[in-house]
Design an enzyme around this catalytic site. Structure first.
Site, PDB file in Angstrom:
ATOM      1  N   HIS A 326       0.912  -1.160   0.005  1.00 43.10           N
ATOM      2  CA  HIS A 326      -0.011   0.138   0.034  1.00 43.10           C
ATOM      3  C   HIS A 326       0.627   0.812   0.076  1.00 43.10           C
ATOM      4  CE1 HIS A 326      -3.628  -2.375   1.212  1.00 43.10           C
ATOM      5  NE2 HIS A 326      -4.319  -2.206   0.516  1.00 43.10           N
ATOM      6  N   GLY A 327       2.500   1.440   0.167  1.00 48.25           N
ATOM      7  CA  GLY A 327       3.245   2.992   0.017  1.00 48.25           C
ATOM      8  C   GLY A 327       4.257   2.662   1.480  1.00 48.25           C
TER       9      GLY A 327
END
Length: 476
Positions: A326-327
Site C-alpha cells: 500500500h505504500g
C-alpha cells in the site's frame, strides 16, 4: 483522467459509441481500439510512464510464450525469475527506493553512525502496483500450468492496459479477463443498464460519501492537537468511510464501465463493514488483492500446513507485505501488523472461514449477537485505519494518545448530519446485503419508482458532493 470529472463524462460515451457502432464487426480492431483508448487514458496522467506499461506487457507476453515452448525445469524457473525481476524491480525502484535508503540511514543513526546516501526525487507512476500484480499473475499461472499463454499480442496488451481497471483495479486474473478479449462481444442491454447503475452508485460513494468525509478527515487529522478524544475518534470513523466510499466507488465505476463494453470484472467489495470478524472482512474488502496474496504468497509459503508457528509466520508475512504494497511508509507496515495480530487467533481457532453466509439472512433486523460481532470487527478496522491515514508513526501515536484521553467521553465537535447520513447509508447496505450492489433494485416492480430512485441519487451527487478529491488508491 478522473472518473468523477467532465473529461471522463466526455471520454466514456465517445469510446462506447465508437466501440459498438464503428468497430463492432471486427474483434481485432475493437481490441486495438481499446489498447489505444487505454494508453490515451493513462497518458492523461503522465505520458512518460507509458513505457513502463509497455515494458511490463512485452516482457510477460514473451515470457509466457517462451514458457509454453519448454518443459525444462531450469529454463522455466529462469523465465519466471526474469518476469519477477523485471516487474518487481521496476515496482521496487519507483515505489520503495527512497523508503529503504531513508530507513537504512535511520538505523545507522541509532548507532551513532552517519550513512551518506542520496535519495532521488522519484515520481510514483499511477497504478503501477495494480498492473504489475496483474501481469505477474499471468506469468505465474502459466508457470504453474494453470492457464495457457495467449499468442495474440493485441489481446494481451489490452488485458494489461484495460482502462476501466488500469489505475486502481480490480486486479484481474488472466483466466477471467484475457479470454474475454479473445472472443466476440455482443451488446447486452441488461448488462449495460447494470453498468450504468454501478457507475451511478460509484459516483455517489466517491463524490457524496468519500469527498464529504475527506473534508472532516483532513481537518481533524491535520489539527489533531486541537480536538477532543471523541472528535479524534470520529475523525477515524470518517476516514473509514472516506476510504471505503473512495475505493469501492472507484471499483464500482470500473466494473460498470467495463460492462458497458461487454466485459465482466470481478467484484472487489462486498459490504465489508458488515463483517462479523476479520476473516470475513478480508473476504469482502479489496477482494482482488486479498485473493492475490492468498494464491501467490500465502499458499506458496505453506498456508495452514505445518506447525502453528508456521501458520503465524505466513500470516505475518502476508499482512506485512500487504501493508508495504500500500505504500512506502512504516505506518502501512504497522497497519498490516495490527491486522495480522487480530487475524492469527482466528486461524488458530479455525474461525477465519466461519462466516461465509449472509448475516441474519431473510431477517429485517440484525440480532444483538450480530450487532456486537459487526461492531467489534468494525472497531478494530477503524482504529487500524489511524495508522493508514497518519503521515508517520509519530503522528499516529499522538493521535491515539489524543483519542484515549479523558476527553474521549466529551461531546464531539463534528457534523451530526454527516454521522446520521453515514448511519442511514449503512442501513441501506444492510437491507441490500444479499445483492451484488446497492442499486440492484430489480425486485422493485414499479419502473417509475426505480427511475425516481436514480434521479434522487443524481440529484444528491450534484447537490451534496464535496470538494473534488483525488482517489486515495491512486497513490498506491
Amino acid at each position: 483522467m478522473l472518473f468523477n470529472t467532465i473529461d471522463f463524462a466526455i471520454f466514456m460515451p465517445i469510446i462506447f459509441l465508437l466501440y459498438w457502432f464503428v468497430f463492432k464487426k471486427n474483434i481485432k480492431i475493437q481490441n486495438v481500439f481499446l489498447v489505444i483508448a487505454s494508453y490515451f487514458f493513462y497518458a492523461c496522467w503522465d505520458w512518460r510512464f507509458l513505457g513502463l506499461i509497455f515494458l511490463s506487457s512485452i516482457v510477460d507476453y514473451l515470457v509466457g510464450m517462451s514458457l509454453a515452448k519448454t518443459e525444462l525445469k531450469s529454463k522455466r524457473k529462469a523465465l519466471l525469475l526474469t518476469s519477477l525481476i523485471v516487474n518487481l524491480g521496476v515496482l521496487g525502484f519507483f515505489k520503495y527506493y527512497n523508503f529503504f535508503i531513508e530507513s537504512f540511514q535511520e538505523v545507522f543513526s541509532l548507532f551513532g553512525r552517519s550513512l551518506e546516501s542520496s535519495t532521488l526525487h522519484i515520481l510514483l507512476p499511477v497504478g503501477i502496483s495494480f498492473y504489475t500484480f496483474q501481469t505477474l499473475s499471468y506469468t505465474i499461472d502459466i508457470y504453474r500450468k494453470r492457464i495457457e499463454p495467449t499468442n495474440n499480442v493485441v489481446s494481451f496488451f489490452a488485458f494489461v492496459s484495460f482502462f476501466p481497471q488500469l489505475v486502481a483495479g480490480p486486479i484481474e486474473r488472466a483466466s477471467n479477463l484475457l479470454p474475454q478479449f479473445e472472443r466476440k462481444r455482443q451488446f447486452n442491454y441488461a448488462k449495460s443498464v447494470d453498468g450504468l447503475r454501478l457507475i451511478l452508485i460509484g459516483l455517489f460513494k466517491k463524490m457524496v460519501i468519500a469527498d464529504n468525509c475527506a473534508l472532516a478527515v483532513n481537518e481533524i487529522f491535520g489539527h489533531y492537537p486541537e480536538y477532543s478524544g471523541s472528535t479524534l475518534f470520529f475523525g477515524a470513523f470518517f476516514f473509514a468511510f472516506q476510504i471505503y466510499g473512495d475505493f469501492s466507488g472507484y471499483s464500482d465505476i470500473a466494473i460498470g464501465s467495463a460492462r458497458l463494453l461487454g466485459f465482466d470484472l470481478m467484484q472487489n467489495f462486498n459490504s465489508p463493514y458488515l463483517s462479523r470478524n476479520l476473516g470475513e472482512f478480508w473476504r469482502r474488502w479489496h477482494i482482488s488483492l486479498s485473493t492475490w496474496f492468498r494464491d501467490y504468497v500465502y499458499i506458496p509459503l505453506g498456508g495452514n500446513k505445518g506447525s502453528q508457528a508456521k501458520w503465524a509466520r505466513n500470516i505475518f508475512i502476508v499482512f506485512l507485505v500487504s501493508g508495504l504494497w500500500h505504500g512506502a511508509n512504516w505506518t502501512f507496515i504497522i497497519w498490516g501488523f495490527i491486522h495480522a495480530l487480530f487475524f492469527i487467533p482466528l486461524i488458530f481457532g479455525n474461525k477465519n472461514a466461519k462466516f461465509k453466509d449472509i448475516a441474519d439472512q431473510n431477517k429485517l433486523l440484525p440480532s444483538i449477537k450480530t450487532v456486537l460481532q459487526i461492531g467489534s470487527t468494525f472497531l478494530v478496522v477503524l482504529l487500524a485505519w489511524v495508522f493508514f491515514r497518519a503521515e508517520n508513526v509519530t503522528h499516529a501515536l499522538l493521535y491515539f494518545k489524543g483519542i484515549f484521553s479523558i476527553s474521549l467521553f466529551s461531546f464531539p465537535t463534528v457534523s451530526r448530519g454527516l454521522v446520521l447520513f453515514l448511519i442511514i447509508y449503512m442501513i441501506f447496505e444492510w437491507l441490500q446485503r444479499d445483492r451484488k450492489h446497492l442499486l440492484e433494485i430489480d425486485f422493485i416492480n414499479s419502473r417509475p419508482l426505480r427511475i425516481a430512485i436514480y434521479y434522487v441519487i443524481v440529484f444528491a451527487i450534484f447537490y451534496f458532493s464535496g470538494d473534488t478529491q483525488p482517489f486515495i488508491y491512486f497513490q498506491f
